[in-house]
Design a protein around this motif. Structure first.
Motif, PDB file in Angstrom:
ATOM      1  N   HIS A   1      -4.374  -8.159  -2.607  1.00  0.00           N
ATOM      2  CA  HIS A   1      -4.996  -8.966  -3.660  1.00  0.00           C
ATOM      3  C   HIS A   1      -4.251  -8.760  -4.977  1.00  0.00           C
ATOM      4  O   HIS A   1      -3.948  -7.639  -5.355  1.00  0.00           O
ATOM      5  CB  HIS A   1      -6.466  -8.565  -3.816  1.00  0.00           C
ATOM      6  N   LEU A   2      -3.938  -9.845  -5.656  1.00  0.00           N
ATOM      7  CA  LEU A   2      -3.192  -9.779  -6.919  1.00  0.00           C
ATOM      8  C   LEU A   2      -4.054 -10.127  -8.120  1.00  0.00           C
ATOM      9  O   LEU A   2      -3.583 -10.079  -9.243  1.00  0.00           O
ATOM     10  CB  LEU A   2      -1.998 -10.746  -6.871  1.00  0.00           C
TER      11      LEU A   2
ATOM     12  N   ARG B   1      -5.266 -15.127  -5.916  1.00  0.00           N
ATOM     13  CA  ARG B   1      -3.877 -14.893  -5.485  1.00  0.00           C
ATOM     14  C   ARG B   1      -3.795 -13.682  -4.554  1.00  0.00           C
ATOM     15  O   ARG B   1      -4.373 -12.629  -4.825  1.00  0.00           O
ATOM     16  CB  ARG B   1      -2.986 -14.660  -6.686  1.00  0.00           C
ATOM     17  N   PHE B   2      -3.034 -13.864  -3.470  1.00  0.00           N
ATOM     18  CA  PHE B   2      -2.773 -12.788  -2.517  1.00  0.00           C
ATOM     19  C   PHE B   2      -1.307 -12.857  -2.113  1.00  0.00           C
ATOM     20  O   PHE B   2      -0.739 -13.942  -2.011  1.00  0.00           O
ATOM     21  CB  PHE B   2      -3.633 -12.953  -1.256  1.00  0.00           C
TER      22      PHE B   2
ATOM     23  N   ALA C   1       0.821  -1.211   0.000  1.00  0.00           N
ATOM     24  CA  ALA C   1       0.000   0.000   0.000  1.00  0.00           C
ATOM     25  C   ALA C   1       0.854   1.260   0.000  1.00  0.00           C
ATOM     26  O   ALA C   1       0.338   2.363  -0.072  1.00  0.00           O
ATOM     27  CB  ALA C   1      -0.914   0.001   1.210  1.00  0.00           C
ATOM     28  N   GLY C   2       2.186   1.101   0.119  1.00  0.00           N
ATOM     29  CA  GLY C   2       3.087   2.238   0.072  1.00  0.00           C
ATOM     30  C   GLY C   2       3.425   2.811   1.430  1.00  0.00           C
ATOM     31  O   GLY C   2       4.154   3.781   1.514  1.00  0.00           O
ATOM     32  N   SER C   3       2.934   2.239   2.515  1.00  0.00           N
ATOM     33  CA  SER C   3       3.278   2.757   3.828  1.00  0.00           C
ATOM     34  C   SER C   3       4.523   2.046   4.333  1.00  0.00           C
ATOM     35  O   SER C   3       4.818   0.922   3.944  1.00  0.00           O
ATOM     36  CB  SER C   3       2.111   2.577   4.807  1.00  0.00           C
TER      37      SER C   3
ATOM     38  N   HIS D   1       8.895  -9.931   4.395  1.00  0.00           N
ATOM     39  CA  HIS D   1       8.876 -11.254   3.780  1.00  0.00           C
ATOM     40  C   HIS D   1       7.556 -11.406   3.044  1.00  0.00           C
ATOM     41  O   HIS D   1       6.499 -11.173   3.627  1.00  0.00           O
ATOM     42  CB  HIS D   1       9.008 -12.363   4.834  1.00  0.00           C
ATOM     43  N   ILE D   2       7.621 -11.829   1.801  1.00  0.00           N
ATOM     44  CA  ILE D   2       6.407 -11.979   1.002  1.00  0.00           C
ATOM     45  C   ILE D   2       6.080 -13.464   0.852  1.00  0.00           C
ATOM     46  O   ILE D   2       6.919 -14.262   0.440  1.00  0.00           O
ATOM     47  CB  ILE D   2       6.562 -11.361  -0.402  1.00  0.00           C
ATOM     48  N   ILE D   3       4.846 -13.809   1.194  1.00  0.00           N
ATOM     49  CA  ILE D   3       4.351 -15.181   1.045  1.00  0.00           C
ATOM     50  C   ILE D   3       3.133 -15.107   0.143  1.00  0.00           C
ATOM     51  O   ILE D   3       2.204 -14.346   0.414  1.00  0.00           O
ATOM     52  CB  ILE D   3       3.977 -15.793   2.405  1.00  0.00           C
ATOM     53  N   ARG D   4       3.125 -15.888  -0.915  1.00  0.00           N
ATOM     54  CA  ARG D   4       1.996 -15.933  -1.851  1.00  0.00           C
ATOM     55  C   ARG D   4       1.026 -17.013  -1.438  1.00  0.00           C
ATOM     56  O   ARG D   4       1.428 -18.102  -1.060  1.00  0.00           O
ATOM     57  CB  ARG D   4       2.538 -16.225  -3.257  1.00  0.00           C
ATOM     58  N   THR D   5      -0.266 -16.709  -1.474  1.00  0.00           N
ATOM     59  CA  THR D   5      -1.287 -17.729  -1.296  1.00  0.00           C
ATOM     60  C   THR D   5      -2.156 -17.783  -2.533  1.00  0.00           C
ATOM     61  O   THR D   5      -2.292 -16.800  -3.264  1.00  0.00           O
ATOM     62  CB  THR D   5      -2.190 -17.494  -0.062  1.00  0.00           C
ATOM     63  N   ASP D   6      -2.719 -18.928  -2.773  1.00  0.00           N
ATOM     64  CA  ASP D   6      -3.576 -19.151  -3.933  1.00  0.00           C
ATOM     65  C   ASP D   6      -4.420 -20.379  -3.605  1.00  0.00           C
ATOM     66  O   ASP D   6      -4.346 -20.924  -2.506  1.00  0.00           O
ATOM     67  CB  ASP D   6      -2.709 -19.382  -5.186  1.00  0.00           C
ATOM     68  N   GLN D   7      -5.199 -20.803  -4.563  1.00  0.00           N
ATOM     69  CA  GLN D   7      -5.995 -22.017  -4.444  1.00  0.00           C
ATOM     70  C   GLN D   7      -5.541 -22.990  -5.525  1.00  0.00           C
ATOM     71  O   GLN D   7      -5.034 -22.568  -6.570  1.00  0.00           O
ATOM     72  CB  GLN D   7      -7.487 -21.710  -4.613  1.00  0.00           C
TER      73      GLN D   7
END
Length: 163
Positions: A31-32, A36-37, A10-12, A44-50
Motif C-alpha cells: 500500500h502506498l 495506490r498499490f 517488505a525487505g525480504s 517487476h513493479i506494477i502500480r494500481t490505482d483508481q
C-alpha cells in the motif's frame, strides 16, 4: 535469466528467474497511500490505482483492468507462439479486450476479446489459431475456476506461513 534475489517492499529477498518449484512465486502488494498499490512480481513493479472519479489519483490501471489485460496478453502470447510454430507472419498481431461489469456480487460479467491477425495468415489456419488463442492459461483459469484461499499472513492455513 538472472537468479539474483530481489528485495521486496517488505525487505525480504526472493529469487528471480521464473517460477519456484510448485509453479509460482509470491506476488507482493504494498500500500502506498490512498488507493495506490505497488505490485511486485519477480522484481517487476506494477502500480494500481483508481480513476479520479472513483476517489483515486489515476496513477495506474485498476486491478480489474489488469485482470482484463492479463487475459488479452495471454491470448496474444498463445497466438504469437502458434504463428511462430507454423512459420506464419507475426507482424501486425494485436489483441483488444473490453469488459462489462456485473453486480451482486461485484464482478466482471462479460469479456470480449478481439484478435487481429497479421496479413498473410491463410484462411485455413484461422480456426486452429483461434482455438489455440482461446485456450491460453488465463482463459483456462477462468473457465476451470481455481481454488482461492484468502487468509491472514502467518495463519497456520496459509501456504509457507511462518511457524
Amino acid at each position: 535469466m538472472s537468479s539474483e534475489p530481489v528485495i521486496t517492499a517488505a525487505g525480504s529477498a526472493i529469487a528471480t528467474g521464473g517460477p519456484a518449484p510448485g509453479g509460482s512465486q509470491p506476488v507482493r502488494v504494498a500500500h502506498l497511500g490512498g488507493d495506490r498499490f505497488d505490485i511486485n512480481i519477480r522484481g517487476h513493479i506494477i502500480r494500481t490505482d483508481q480513476p479520479v472519479g472513483n476517489g483515486g489519483e489515476d496513477t495506474g490501471p485498476t486491478p480489474t483492468e489488469l485482470f482484463i489485460a492479463s487475459l488479452a496478453g495471454c491470448v496474444a502470447f498463445y497466438a504469437r507462439r502458434y504463428l511462430q510454430r507454423h512459420d506464419l507472419p507475426t507482424e501486425g498481431l494485436a489483441v483488444e479486450a473490453d469488459f462489462e461489469m456485473g453486480s451482486r456480487p461485484a464482478r466482471v460479467a462479460r469479456i470480449n476479446v478481439h484478435l487481429t491477425i497479421p496479413d498473410g495468415v491463410p484462411a485455413e489456419r484461422r480456426e486452429a489459431l483461434l482455438a489455440v488463442a482461446s485456450h491460453c492459461t488465463v482463459h483456462n483459469s477462468l473457465t476451470s475456476v481455481p481454488e482461492i484461499s484468502v487468509a491472514f499472513a502467518g495463519d497456520s492455513g496459509w501456504p509457507n506461513a511462518n511457524s
